[in-house]
Scaffold this motif. Structure first.
Motif, PDB file in Angstrom:
ATOM      1  N   PHE A  52      -7.150   0.733   8.223  1.00  0.00           N
ATOM      2  CA  PHE A  52      -6.753   0.935   6.826  1.00  0.00           C
ATOM      3  C   PHE A  52      -7.196   2.296   6.299  1.00  0.00           C
ATOM      4  CE2 PHE A  52      -7.422  -3.882   6.722  1.00  0.00           C
ATOM      5  CZ  PHE A  52      -6.102  -4.141   7.029  1.00  0.00           C
ATOM      6  N   ALA A  53      -8.326   2.783   6.792  1.00  0.00           N
ATOM      7  CA  ALA A  53      -8.866   4.051   6.283  1.00  0.00           C
ATOM      8  C   ALA A  53      -7.984   5.236   6.649  1.00  0.00           C
ATOM      9  CB  ALA A  53     -10.281   4.271   6.812  1.00  0.00           C
ATOM     10  N   SER A  54      -7.145   5.080   7.666  1.00  0.00           N
ATOM     11  CA  SER A  54      -6.295   6.202   8.094  1.00  0.00           C
ATOM     12  C   SER A  54      -5.013   6.304   7.275  1.00  0.00           C
ATOM     13  CB  SER A  54      -5.929   6.039   9.577  1.00  0.00           C
ATOM     14  OG  SER A  54      -5.050   4.938   9.765  1.00  0.00           O
ATOM     15  N   VAL A  55      -4.736   5.330   6.421  1.00  0.00           N
ATOM     16  CA  VAL A  55      -3.525   5.349   5.608  1.00  0.00           C
ATOM     17  C   VAL A  55      -3.733   6.310   4.432  1.00  0.00           C
ATOM     18  CG1 VAL A  55      -1.934   3.992   4.197  1.00  0.00           C
ATOM     19  CG2 VAL A  55      -2.968   2.983   6.247  1.00  0.00           C
ATOM     20  N   PRO A  56      -2.866   7.290   4.231  1.00  0.00           N
ATOM     21  CA  PRO A  56      -3.051   8.260   3.144  1.00  0.00           C
ATOM     22  C   PRO A  56      -3.004   7.596   1.767  1.00  0.00           C
ATOM     23  CG  PRO A  56      -1.445   9.055   4.746  1.00  0.00           C
ATOM     24  CD  PRO A  56      -1.709   7.624   5.078  1.00  0.00           C
ATOM     25  N   ASN A  57      -3.709   8.163   0.817  1.00  0.00           N
ATOM     26  CA  ASN A  57      -3.766   7.598  -0.531  1.00  0.00           C
ATOM     27  C   ASN A  57      -2.398   7.554  -1.199  1.00  0.00           C
ATOM     28  OD1 ASN A  57      -6.491   6.951  -0.710  1.00  0.00           O
ATOM     29  ND2 ASN A  57      -7.079   9.020  -1.329  1.00  0.00           N
ATOM     30  N   ASP A  58      -1.552   8.584  -0.946  1.00  0.00           N
ATOM     31  CA  ASP A  58      -0.244   8.568  -1.588  1.00  0.00           C
ATOM     32  C   ASP A  58       0.629   7.432  -1.056  1.00  0.00           C
ATOM     33  OD1 ASP A  58      -0.105  10.061   0.891  1.00  0.00           O
ATOM     34  OD2 ASP A  58       1.931  10.624   0.311  1.00  0.00           O
ATOM     35  N   VAL A  59       0.387   7.018   0.187  1.00  0.00           N
ATOM     36  CA  VAL A  59       1.106   5.859   0.728  1.00  0.00           C
ATOM     37  C   VAL A  59       0.633   4.590   0.027  1.00  0.00           C
ATOM     38  CG1 VAL A  59       1.482   4.443   2.791  1.00  0.00           C
ATOM     39  CG2 VAL A  59       1.579   6.944   2.940  1.00  0.00           C
ATOM     40  N   TRP A  60      -0.675   4.443  -0.110  1.00  0.00           N
ATOM     41  CA  TRP A  60      -1.201   3.271  -0.824  1.00  0.00           C
ATOM     42  C   TRP A  60      -0.645   3.182  -2.238  1.00  0.00           C
ATOM     43  CZ3 TRP A  60      -2.931  -0.548   1.773  1.00  0.00           C
ATOM     44  CH2 TRP A  60      -3.756  -0.409   2.887  1.00  0.00           C
ATOM     45  N   GLN A  61      -0.517   4.328  -2.886  1.00  0.00           N
ATOM     46  CA  GLN A  61      -0.042   4.333  -4.273  1.00  0.00           C
ATOM     47  C   GLN A  61       1.395   3.844  -4.393  1.00  0.00           C
ATOM     48  OE1 GLN A  61      -0.731   8.316  -5.675  1.00  0.00           O
ATOM     49  NE2 GLN A  61      -2.967   8.134  -5.580  1.00  0.00           N
ATOM     50  N   ARG A  62       2.226   4.110  -3.391  1.00  0.00           N
ATOM     51  CA  ARG A  62       3.642   3.717  -3.432  1.00  0.00           C
ATOM     52  C   ARG A  62       3.897   2.371  -2.768  1.00  0.00           C
ATOM     53  NH1 ARG A  62       7.175   8.078  -0.761  1.00  0.00           N
ATOM     54  NH2 ARG A  62       8.765   6.513  -1.274  1.00  0.00           N
ATOM     55  N   ALA A  63       2.912   1.843  -2.056  1.00  0.00           N
ATOM     56  CA  ALA A  63       3.137   0.641  -1.260  1.00  0.00           C
ATOM     57  C   ALA A  63       3.158  -0.610  -2.141  1.00  0.00           C
ATOM     58  CB  ALA A  63       2.057   0.502  -0.194  1.00  0.00           C
ATOM     59  N   LYS A  64       4.105  -1.510  -1.864  1.00  0.00           N
ATOM     60  CA  LYS A  64       4.174  -2.803  -2.534  1.00  0.00           C
ATOM     61  C   LYS A  64       3.383  -3.863  -1.771  1.00  0.00           C
ATOM     62  CE  LYS A  64       6.654  -2.686  -6.368  1.00  0.00           C
ATOM     63  NZ  LYS A  64       7.991  -3.297  -6.470  1.00  0.00           N
ATOM     64  N   PHE A  65       3.558  -3.896  -0.462  1.00  0.00           N
ATOM     65  CA  PHE A  65       2.779  -4.858   0.324  1.00  0.00           C
ATOM     66  C   PHE A  65       2.542  -4.322   1.724  1.00  0.00           C
ATOM     67  CE2 PHE A  65       7.163  -6.581   1.018  1.00  0.00           C
ATOM     68  CZ  PHE A  65       7.190  -6.752   2.400  1.00  0.00           C
ATOM     69  N   MET A  66       1.582  -4.933   2.410  1.00  0.00           N
ATOM     70  CA  MET A  66       1.388  -4.652   3.826  1.00  0.00           C
ATOM     71  C   MET A  66       1.468  -5.973   4.573  1.00  0.00           C
ATOM     72  SD  MET A  66      -2.622  -3.805   4.435  1.00  0.00           S
ATOM     73  CE  MET A  66      -3.977  -4.696   3.645  1.00  0.00           C
ATOM     74  N   LEU A  67       2.046  -5.895   5.757  1.00  0.00           N
ATOM     75  CA  LEU A  67       2.284  -7.086   6.555  1.00  0.00           C
ATOM     76  C   LEU A  67       1.308  -7.130   7.723  1.00  0.00           C
ATOM     77  CD1 LEU A  67       5.792  -8.495   7.263  1.00  0.00           C
ATOM     78  CD2 LEU A  67       3.913  -8.874   8.842  1.00  0.00           C
ATOM     79  N   LEU A  68       0.623  -8.263   7.839  1.00  0.00           N
ATOM     80  CA  LEU A  68      -0.299  -8.510   8.941  1.00  0.00           C
ATOM     81  C   LEU A  68       0.175  -9.733   9.712  1.00  0.00           C
ATOM     82  CD1 LEU A  68      -3.662  -8.038   6.981  1.00  0.00           C
ATOM     83  CD2 LEU A  68      -2.422  -6.315   8.323  1.00  0.00           C
ATOM     84  N   ASN A  69      -0.235  -9.830  10.984  1.00  0.00           N
ATOM     85  CA  ASN A  69       0.256 -10.909  11.838  1.00  0.00           C
ATOM     86  C   ASN A  69      -0.796 -11.227  12.903  1.00  0.00           C
ATOM     87  OD1 ASN A  69       2.697 -11.035  14.504  1.00  0.00           O
ATOM     88  ND2 ASN A  69       1.907 -12.732  13.322  1.00  0.00           N
ATOM     89  N   TYR A  70      -1.643 -12.232  12.596  1.00  0.00           N
ATOM     90  CA  TYR A  70      -2.686 -12.639  13.545  1.00  0.00           C
ATOM     91  C   TYR A  70      -2.827 -14.159  13.539  1.00  0.00           C
ATOM     92  CZ  TYR A  70      -3.827  -7.731  13.582  1.00  0.00           C
ATOM     93  OH  TYR A  70      -3.736  -6.371  13.724  1.00  0.00           O
ATOM     94  N   PRO A  71      -2.700 -14.776  14.721  1.00  0.00           N
ATOM     95  CA  PRO A  71      -2.371 -14.233  16.029  1.00  0.00           C
ATOM     96  C   PRO A  71      -0.998 -13.558  16.035  1.00  0.00           C
ATOM     97  CG  PRO A  71      -3.204 -16.464  16.243  1.00  0.00           C
ATOM     98  CD  PRO A  71      -2.963 -16.225  14.792  1.00  0.00           C
TER      99      PRO A  71
END
Length: 401
Positions: A159-178
């Motif tokens: 998560f730390a590698s995601v740029p701040n401007d991406v976080w600002q525009r992002a609506k959701f993030m998708l995770l899949n575990y397992p």
């Protein structure tokens, strides 16, 4: 008369057509007389237990079962789904406001971006990832930001590698575990970090938990909704397809944040009329049997298959990792003992393996650029067929076909 293309341009943005491509490879192999062992598609080869089938049959015979079921899901099914979530994960979900039924989790995954996002929004996706993740964004005009999943980070996103401007525009993030295709698992500590990150940036987490009951070696995959306060920023997809061998029935549900659930419910109210009532009644029986401990568990079946296939492949010289969950092996390409004029990559190995040895797998690049160098192998045949597949693969690696 002008010529018009009767095909939407958006279809070209849906991504990989590898499943259709592999199906064509299989068709051609069968026409040539090959006995194909199909380990490509993750479709359970076992039926639901008899009480589930009986419930479906009896409900389908009722004359009152054929009206529109309603896109929300029946009160009885949603109540049972809520009860199962409490039983399995110890979480309290309001069936009236925090649950909606789905025609399988893929229904929800394919439509969620339409319900939550506007064109030009950003969504964070795993790479490799299941193809419908990216396809759904293409249909909604949403921009993907890919989070690499790599072995050195246990196939968890950074998560730390995601740029701040991406976080600002992002609506959701998708995770899949397992995960699918990467058969990785995540613990509650990871989900706690994900929830903290999402809250800091005002981003919804969408967790695909379709493989929660396919875990091995004592692993018990958690729900992200077990994290304190996660329901403020997370929703989670559940499916009866793999857990109860009900893939053809098309039933699952979305649980969690009530605003996101309401958006999905509103969209579905305009595009479908819900899951066939007898299927919902069969789903109630499946969940109820699991709660009561009277139904068969799928985990031990796939654990035995995993052990058989990984051991057989190692005997043939292909060292593959043993996953802790799911119905797939995510296997680094074998060291081939013969060569073509072109270099070996995941697609070429997959095609040649099918055409020469009659074993179908999916090339890793079908799931994203980070998937190159791997193939996905589905554990969807019995143990004898899996041993036969390994024997054929070994001969293919040695160049004996």
């Amino acid at each position: 008369m002008s010529t018009k293309l009767w095909r939407a341009q958006r279809l070209s943005r849906l991504g990989s057509s590898i499943f259709a491509e592999v199906a064509e490879w299989k068709r051609n192999a069968v026409l040539r007389g090959l006995d194909v062992i199909d380990l490509s598609i993750g479709s359970p080869d076992l039926p639901p237990s008899e009480p589930i089938r009986e419930a479906l049959s009896q409900a389908a015979l009722r004359g009152d079962a054929y009206g529109y079921p309603g896109s929300r899901g029946t009160a009885a099914f949603l109540a049972k789904a809520s009860e199962w979530l409490a039983f399995r994960f110890g979480i309290a979900i309001d069936p009236a406001e925090e649950l909606v039924s789905l025609m399988g989790s893929q229904d929800g995954l394919g439509h969620l971006a339409l319900a939550l996002c506007d064109p030009g929004d950003i969504v964070l996706l795993p790479d490799p990832g299941y193809p419908v993740y990216a396809a759904a964004l293409a249909l909604a005009g949403v921009v993907p930001y890919l989070m690499p999943l790599r072995a050195e980070n246990d196939y968890l996103p950074d998560f730390a590698s995601v740029p701040n401007d991406v976080w600002q525009r992002a609506k959701f993030m998708l995770l899949n575990y397992p995960g699918n295709p990467v058969s990785a698992v995540a613990d509650l500590a990871f989900f706690e970090l994900a929830v903290e990150t999402a809250k800091r940036h005002g981003v919804l987490i969408v967790h695909d938990l379709a493989y929660s009951e396919m875990a091995f070696d004592g692993c018990r995959p958690p729900s992200i909704l077990q994290v304190d306060g996660a329901i403020d920023t997370a929703v989670e997809f559940h499916s009866l397809s793999k857990s109860f061998n009900m893939a053809g029935c098309r039933i699952g549900f979305l649980a969690g944040n009530r605003e996101a659930v309401a958006a999905m419910r509103e969209l579905k109210a305009n595009i479908d009329y819900g899951v066939f009532l007898p299927v919902q009644e069969a789903g109630i029986v499946a969940l109820d049997m699991d709660i009561a401990g009277t139904g068969p568990k799928v985990g031990p079946v796939y654990e035995r298959r995993r052990d058989v296939l990984t051991e057989a492949l190692r005997e043939q010289g292909w060292e593959v990792e043993r996953p802790k969950a799911t119905m797939f092996l995510w296997a680094k390409l074998p060291r081939m003992q013969w060569q073509l004029t072109e270099p070996w990559d995941s697609r070429r190995i997959s095609r040649e393996m099918l055409e020469r040895a009659g074993v179908a797998v999916i090339p890793g690049d079908a799931f994203g650029a980070e998937g190159e160098g791997f193939v996905r192998i589905a554990l969807v045949e019995d143990e004898a067929r899996l041993r036969e597949a390994a024997t054929r693969i070994g001969a293919f690696i040695r160049g004996e076909y």
